[in-house]
Design an enzyme around this catalytic site. Sequence first.
Site, PDB file in Angstrom:
ATOM      1  N   CYS A 116      16.337  55.320  18.484  1.00  0.00           N
ATOM      2  CA  CYS A 116      15.459  54.306  17.887  1.00  0.00           C
ATOM      3  C   CYS A 116      14.019  54.392  18.398  1.00  0.00           C
ATOM      4  CB  CYS A 116      16.003  52.909  18.153  1.00  0.00           C
ATOM      5  SG  CYS A 116      17.650  52.687  17.513  1.00  0.00           S
ATOM      6  N   HIS A 256      10.728  47.391  17.526  1.00  0.00           N
ATOM      7  CA  HIS A 256      11.902  48.016  16.913  1.00  0.00           C
ATOM      8  C   HIS A 256      12.747  46.910  16.269  1.00  0.00           C
ATOM      9  CE1 HIS A 256      15.301  50.304  15.979  1.00  0.00           C
ATOM     10  NE2 HIS A 256      16.067  49.876  16.971  1.00  0.00           N
ATOM     11  N   ASN A 286      19.024  47.486  11.234  1.00  0.00           N
ATOM     12  CA  ASN A 286      18.440  48.426  12.195  1.00  0.00           C
ATOM     13  C   ASN A 286      18.526  49.836  11.606  1.00  0.00           C
ATOM     14  OD1 ASN A 286      17.921  50.152  14.337  1.00  0.00           O
ATOM     15  ND2 ASN A 286      19.248  49.104  15.793  1.00  0.00           N
TER      16      ASN A 286
HETATM   17  N1  ACO Z   1      31.468  39.291  13.225  1.00  0.00           N
HETATM   18  C1  ACO Z   1      32.124  38.340  13.897  1.00  0.00           C
HETATM   19  N2  ACO Z   1      32.344  38.396  15.209  1.00  0.00           N
HETATM   20  C2  ACO Z   1      31.901  39.461  15.883  1.00  0.00           C
HETATM   21  C3  ACO Z   1      31.207  40.504  15.233  1.00  0.00           C
HETATM   22  C4  ACO Z   1      30.993  40.401  13.851  1.00  0.00           C
HETATM   23  N3  ACO Z   1      30.323  41.324  13.134  1.00  0.00           N
HETATM   24  N4  ACO Z   1      30.879  41.449  16.154  1.00  0.00           N
HETATM   25  C5  ACO Z   1      31.336  41.018  17.336  1.00  0.00           C
HETATM   26  N5  ACO Z   1      31.967  39.820  17.171  1.00  0.00           N
HETATM   27  C6  ACO Z   1      32.604  38.993  18.190  1.00  0.00           C
HETATM   28  C7  ACO Z   1      33.095  39.793  19.367  1.00  0.00           C
HETATM   29  O1  ACO Z   1      34.361  40.334  19.111  1.00  0.00           O
HETATM   30  C8  ACO Z   1      33.123  38.755  20.457  1.00  0.00           C
HETATM   31  O2  ACO Z   1      34.305  38.004  20.315  1.00  0.00           O
HETATM   32  P1  ACO Z   1      35.148  37.565  21.619  1.00  0.00           P
HETATM   33  O3  ACO Z   1      34.222  36.692  22.403  1.00  0.00           O
HETATM   34  O4  ACO Z   1      36.308  36.864  21.022  1.00  0.00           O
HETATM   35  O5  ACO Z   1      35.484  38.854  22.317  1.00  0.00           O
HETATM   36  C9  ACO Z   1      31.960  37.813  20.099  1.00  0.00           C
HETATM   37  O6  ACO Z   1      31.651  38.096  18.715  1.00  0.00           O
HETATM   38  C10 ACO Z   1      30.732  38.024  20.956  1.00  0.00           C
HETATM   39  O7  ACO Z   1      30.445  39.410  21.035  1.00  0.00           O
HETATM   40  P2  ACO Z   1      29.185  39.925  21.821  1.00  0.00           P
HETATM   41  O8  ACO Z   1      29.094  41.412  21.713  1.00  0.00           O
HETATM   42  O9  ACO Z   1      29.128  39.305  23.174  1.00  0.00           O
HETATM   43  O10 ACO Z   1      28.033  39.268  20.923  1.00  0.00           O
HETATM   44  P3  ACO Z   1      26.513  39.165  21.243  1.00  0.00           P
HETATM   45  O11 ACO Z   1      26.094  37.755  21.162  1.00  0.00           O
HETATM   46  O12 ACO Z   1      26.117  39.954  22.454  1.00  0.00           O
HETATM   47  O13 ACO Z   1      25.876  39.908  19.984  1.00  0.00           O
HETATM   48  C11 ACO Z   1      24.988  42.040  19.342  1.00  0.00           C
HETATM   49  C12 ACO Z   1      26.237  41.238  19.698  1.00  0.00           C
HETATM   50  C13 ACO Z   1      24.347  41.426  18.099  1.00  0.00           C
HETATM   51  C14 ACO Z   1      25.397  43.471  19.045  1.00  0.00           C
HETATM   52  C15 ACO Z   1      23.977  41.999  20.503  1.00  0.00           C
HETATM   53  O14 ACO Z   1      24.636  42.313  21.715  1.00  0.00           O
HETATM   54  C16 ACO Z   1      22.826  42.947  20.323  1.00  0.00           C
HETATM   55  O15 ACO Z   1      22.010  42.767  19.449  1.00  0.00           O
HETATM   56  N6  ACO Z   1      22.707  43.965  21.203  1.00  0.00           N
HETATM   57  C17 ACO Z   1      21.632  44.913  21.112  1.00  0.00           C
HETATM   58  C18 ACO Z   1      21.893  45.936  20.069  1.00  0.00           C
HETATM   59  C19 ACO Z   1      20.651  46.771  19.843  1.00  0.00           C
HETATM   60  O16 ACO Z   1      19.552  46.294  19.982  1.00  0.00           O
HETATM   61  N7  ACO Z   1      20.789  48.015  19.527  1.00  0.00           N
HETATM   62  C20 ACO Z   1      19.564  48.768  19.328  1.00  0.00           C
HETATM   63  C21 ACO Z   1      19.614  50.101  19.694  1.00  0.00           C
HETATM   64  S1  ACO Z   1      20.395  50.969  18.440  1.00  0.00           S
HETATM   65  C22 ACO Z   1      20.085  52.638  18.672  1.00  0.00           C
HETATM   66  O17 ACO Z   1      19.384  53.101  19.528  1.00  0.00           O
HETATM   67  C23 ACO Z   1      20.831  53.519  17.723  1.00  0.00           C
END
Ligand code: ACO
Length: 331
Positions: A116, A256, A286
Amino acid sequence: MNNMKKAGIIGVGGYVPERVVDNFEMEKIVDTTDEWITSRTGIRQRRIASDSQATSDLAVEAAREALDSAGIKAEELDLIIVATLTPDSNMPSTACIVQDKIGATRAAAFDLGAACSGFVYGLVTGAQFIQTGAYKKILVIGAETMSRVLDWKDRSTCVLFGDGAGAAVIAEVGEDEGIASFELGSDGSGAEFLIIPAGGSRMPATCEVVQERLNCLKMSGPEVFKFAVRVMADSAKRVVESAGLQMSDIDVMIPHQANTRIIESSSKRLAISEEKMFVNLDKYGNMSGASIPFALYEAHRSGKIKKGDNVLMVGFGAGLTWGAAVLKWSI
Ligand code: ACO
């Protein structure tokens, strides 16, 4: 040092595939809800490439528009850099496919891998050739078909990404224009937080690993989140300072486009108003290496970025990598 030329962007282009997949359609693919995706990420829909489109096809559309916008012909290009983590194939480079398709007969071409952060890495790399006078016109493209490397059974990743391409032509610009400062960084100790495990030399793509979907993107979301919030703010502060500017001098910030919560948190840490932050991830998700150049393209086209503006861009991603730059917009 005084003989160094200034490098800047003289034309931008962008392309996204026609097919729109909104969160309600995602609800039919994996166990998720529009409410979860919107509240956790800000994403409402994404574009998905057609079966016949590979990354180079998206890149070529963006490239042609960037060349038109710069008012130059493909034959004038000295170099093409394609930042991508989803090349058409591992070999040859996607940049060479683009070089042929657009008829850039004089250009050297290579792909650049910084996920990214790839466009910022590409922009800074290309700029070095302009600054030294080695090359005059360079095309930098960020292009991705993320849909091809997603695990469509993994709700924690497949809802986050989209396909698209953005491109910029870089060339010599006026003394007080162009790239004022930059920072590129890496921290390979976080390599496993964002990885496509199979398909390389460590784990060739055998039937078994494909069955386990190890050829798809895996992400430790919370670790990437923490890294992103920290690095966005810290690298932004450093590049603004090394450009000799205050944060209040920045007219538009292009972060980003991964997650609105990351963007909001960075905006607070930087004390930069949210109106100055350009955000389009609600429409595209993204797009990895394509996110920043496509956002630049939309911001320019909509008049959000104007000639003379101080533009700050910050990318972060797999590697882990980050890249930030400040530019005085010259078109
Ligand atoms: N729908 C419903 N529930 C979901 C989903 C979904 N799509 N995805 C995950 N959950 C659930 C999980 O299973 C978890 O459930 P549990 O508590 O029962 O285990 C719960 O939601 C919380 O999951 P987390 O991963 O802790 O959720 P979080 O609030 O951290 O959000 C997210 C996840 C959006 C991915 C966040 O961590 C994030 O944005 N991280 C950064 C990602 C990023 O910026 N990537 C960029 C680089 S990409 C690159 O370089 C290619």
